[in-house]
Design an enzyme around this catalytic site. Structure first.
Site, PDB file in Angstrom:
ATOM      1  N   GLY A  46      52.675  62.143   8.820  1.00 37.70           N
ATOM      2  CA  GLY A  46      52.340  61.772   8.782  1.00 37.70           C
ATOM      3  C   GLY A  46      51.477  60.622  10.088  1.00 37.70           C
ATOM      4  O   GLY A  46      51.471  60.450  10.385  1.00 37.70           O
ATOM      5  N   ALA A  47      49.939  61.079   9.572  1.00 35.71           N
ATOM      6  CA  ALA A  47      49.123  60.157   9.972  1.00 35.71           C
ATOM      7  C   ALA A  47      49.167  59.123  11.345  1.00 35.71           C
ATOM      8  O   ALA A  47      49.334  58.921  11.902  1.00 35.71           O
ATOM      9  CB  ALA A  47      47.696  60.280   9.939  1.00 35.71           C
ATOM     10  N   ARG A  88      49.500  68.089  16.957  1.00 30.72           N
ATOM     11  CA  ARG A  88      48.916  68.325  16.364  1.00 30.72           C
ATOM     12  C   ARG A  88      47.838  68.903  15.743  1.00 30.72           C
ATOM     13  O   ARG A  88      47.079  66.922  16.660  1.00 30.72           O
ATOM     14  CB  ARG A  88      49.917  67.781  14.865  1.00 30.72           C
ATOM     15  N   GLN A 197      57.252  67.558   1.123  1.00 28.32           N
ATOM     16  CA  GLN A 197      57.197  66.353   1.410  1.00 28.32           C
ATOM     17  C   GLN A 197      56.927  65.155   0.089  1.00 28.32           C
ATOM     18  O   GLN A 197      56.943  63.597   0.372  1.00 28.32           O
ATOM     19  CB  GLN A 197      55.307  65.623   2.454  1.00 28.32           C
ATOM     20  N   ASP A 238      44.318  62.617   7.203  1.00 28.92           N
ATOM     21  CA  ASP A 238      44.643  62.745   8.749  1.00 28.92           C
ATOM     22  C   ASP A 238      43.503  62.433   9.053  1.00 28.92           C
ATOM     23  O   ASP A 238      43.476  62.323  10.285  1.00 28.92           O
ATOM     24  CB  ASP A 238      44.715  64.106   8.464  1.00 28.92           C
ATOM     25  N   LYS A 249      47.049  66.361   2.906  1.00 26.45           N
ATOM     26  CA  LYS A 249      48.148  67.906   2.580  1.00 26.45           C
ATOM     27  C   LYS A 249      47.548  69.242   2.110  1.00 26.45           C
ATOM     28  O   LYS A 249      46.446  69.229   1.082  1.00 26.45           O
ATOM     29  CB  LYS A 249      49.294  67.308   2.388  1.00 26.45           C
TER      30      LYS A 249
HETATM   31  O1  MRU Z   1      51.983  66.944   7.701  1.00 30.83           O
HETATM   32  P1  MRU Z   1      51.985  65.753   7.198  1.00 30.83           P
HETATM   33  O2  MRU Z   1      53.516  65.664   6.685  1.00 30.83           O
HETATM   34  O3  MRU Z   1      51.743  64.987   8.677  1.00 30.83           O
HETATM   35  O4  MRU Z   1      50.223  65.418   6.357  1.00 30.83           O
HETATM   36  C1  MRU Z   1      51.185  64.190   5.839  1.00 30.83           C
HETATM   37  C2  MRU Z   1      49.749  63.700   4.988  1.00 30.83           C
HETATM   38  O5  MRU Z   1      48.707  65.439   5.087  1.00 30.83           O
HETATM   39  C3  MRU Z   1      49.266  62.840   4.327  1.00 30.83           C
HETATM   40  O6  MRU Z   1      49.123  62.331   3.383  1.00 30.83           O
HETATM   41  C4  MRU Z   1      48.329  61.827   5.706  1.00 30.83           C
HETATM   42  O7  MRU Z   1      49.283  61.956   7.075  1.00 30.83           O
HETATM   43  C5  MRU Z   1      48.484  60.281   5.237  1.00 30.83           C
HETATM   44  S1  MRU Z   1      50.200  59.547   5.532  1.00 30.83           S
HETATM   45  C6  MRU Z   1      50.055  57.629   5.295  1.00 30.83           C
END
Ligand code: MRU
Length: 352
Positions: A46-47, A88, A197, A238, A249
């Protein structure tokens, strides 16, 4: 509150999100290399959570360095930053978190600050960023609550909740704030293949808060929208380009197109640290490709024939034209985004 990550005297403690919802276990990272592994392996994800984890990774790397002079420590800081930056590529918060601590380090090193003072300052900075992340989620939640239906069903994709931040969440923060303000909302959580997720994390944290939640497979949204079962969509991001295009995502783009077709508002909720003014448009956002195994296997069991080709882009980019509003802690941005983002950036720079 759900303890996504926590700075402890012995190291940084991460709730292991790869094990949820079946096991609530923790991974303790005692050096920056372990923090990099925790980010890469999506133990934390999550970002916003990645951004603060990277800041804490910088801080623990500097704090535990054995360098005895600033020249050696500065060389080490470059290696720490590089190691964390290679984990990442899509969430811009990762690079923001690294830069926030690196900039403070550079400022203090330029003044020949004693090393113990630098160490204390970077640790304190990363802890402040943790608190500020929660405050940003609460503030953006308050801005976004009024956009949610008084009564109805809100669809979300992936997990943009407490688990994806230091607490409260972005998209789920908006939903939490609306419920706290008296809205009667139930949540539809896309399962979010391949890492699940939505099914594993969004469902887990919303159920903990007694928020009515239903999981659907990613291919079911069109049907439910066509039946009038969804009143709004809210997702996280992100990286948001300067023109409002938003990476999130994989699968988010399709949901946005469907929402437009059915006249359902589609909102993106994210802290300002997710806005990347240096990236002009979404086609310039790097998209992380993850391992084929995430697609070929489920729970350790092979789902596809040996040797078949596999695609696994972890994110897609929703063009700004599908986004009804970008909800930030500074307020809600609306189209045309190139102007509204630039204006909000200028207003914030004038206050600072
Ligand atoms: O691959 P992830 O689980 O890190 O991806 C997360 C997402 O795409 C979330 O929607 C995004 O980071 C926003 S989190 C507040």
């Amino acid at each position: 509150m759900i303890p996504t990550l926590e700075w402890l005297p012995e190291g940084i403690n991460f709730l292991d999100q790869t094990k949820l919802p079946l096991e609530e276990t923790y991974v303790l990272a005692t050096d920056y290399k372990q923090v990099a592994t925790v980010i890469r392996d999506m133990i934390v994800r999550g970002a916003p959570a990645i951004g603060v984890s990277a800041a804490m990774g910088m801080a623990i790397g500097i704090e535990r360095s054995t360098a005895t002079n600033l020249a050696d420590l500065t060389a080490e800081v470059a290696v720490i930053a590089q190691t964390l930056a290679e984990t990442r590529p899509t969430a811009v918060n990762l690079f923001w978190g690294i830069d926030e601590v690196r900039n403070l380090y550079n400022e203090l090193a330029a003044k020949n600050t004693p090393i113990p003072e630098i160490k204390a300052a970077v640790v304190a900075k990363s802890q402040r960023m943790y608190d500020e992340d929660i405050a940003a989620c609460k503030a953006l939640g308050a801005h976004g609550a009024a956009l949610m239906p008084r009564q109805g069903t809100v669809l979300t994709h992936c997990n943009a909740g407490a688990l994806a931040t230091c607490g409260y969440g972005t998209a789920l923060g908006v939903i939490r704030a609306a419920i706290e303000a008296g809205h009667q909302i139930d949540v539809l959580a896309d399962e979010t293949r391949p890492f699940l997720q939505g099914a594993r994390l969004t469902a887990w944290e919303l159920m903990k808060d007694n928020i009515p939640t239903t999981v659907l497979c990613d291919n079911m949204a069109a049907h439910l929208m066509s039946k009038g079962r969804i009143q709004a969509v809210v997702v996280g991001a992100d990286r948001i380009a300067a023109n409002g295009d938003a990476a999130n995502k994989i699968g988010t783009y399709g949901v946005a197109i469907l929402a437009k077709e059915f006249g359902i508002p589609f909102y993106v909720a994210a802290p300002w640290s997710t806005i990347d003014l240096a990236t002009a448009s979404g086609d310039l956002i790097p998209i992380e490709q993850r391992s084929a195994r995430e697609v070929t296997h489920s729970n350790g069991r092979q789902m596809t024939p040996d040797g078949v080709g596999i695609e696994n882009p972890a994110f897609d980019v929703t063009p700004a034209k599908y986004i009804a509003g970008i909800i930030t802690e500074r307020g809600v941005l609306t189209a045309p985004y190139t102007q509204s983002i630039a204006q909000m950036a200028e207003a914030a720079a004038a206050i600072a």
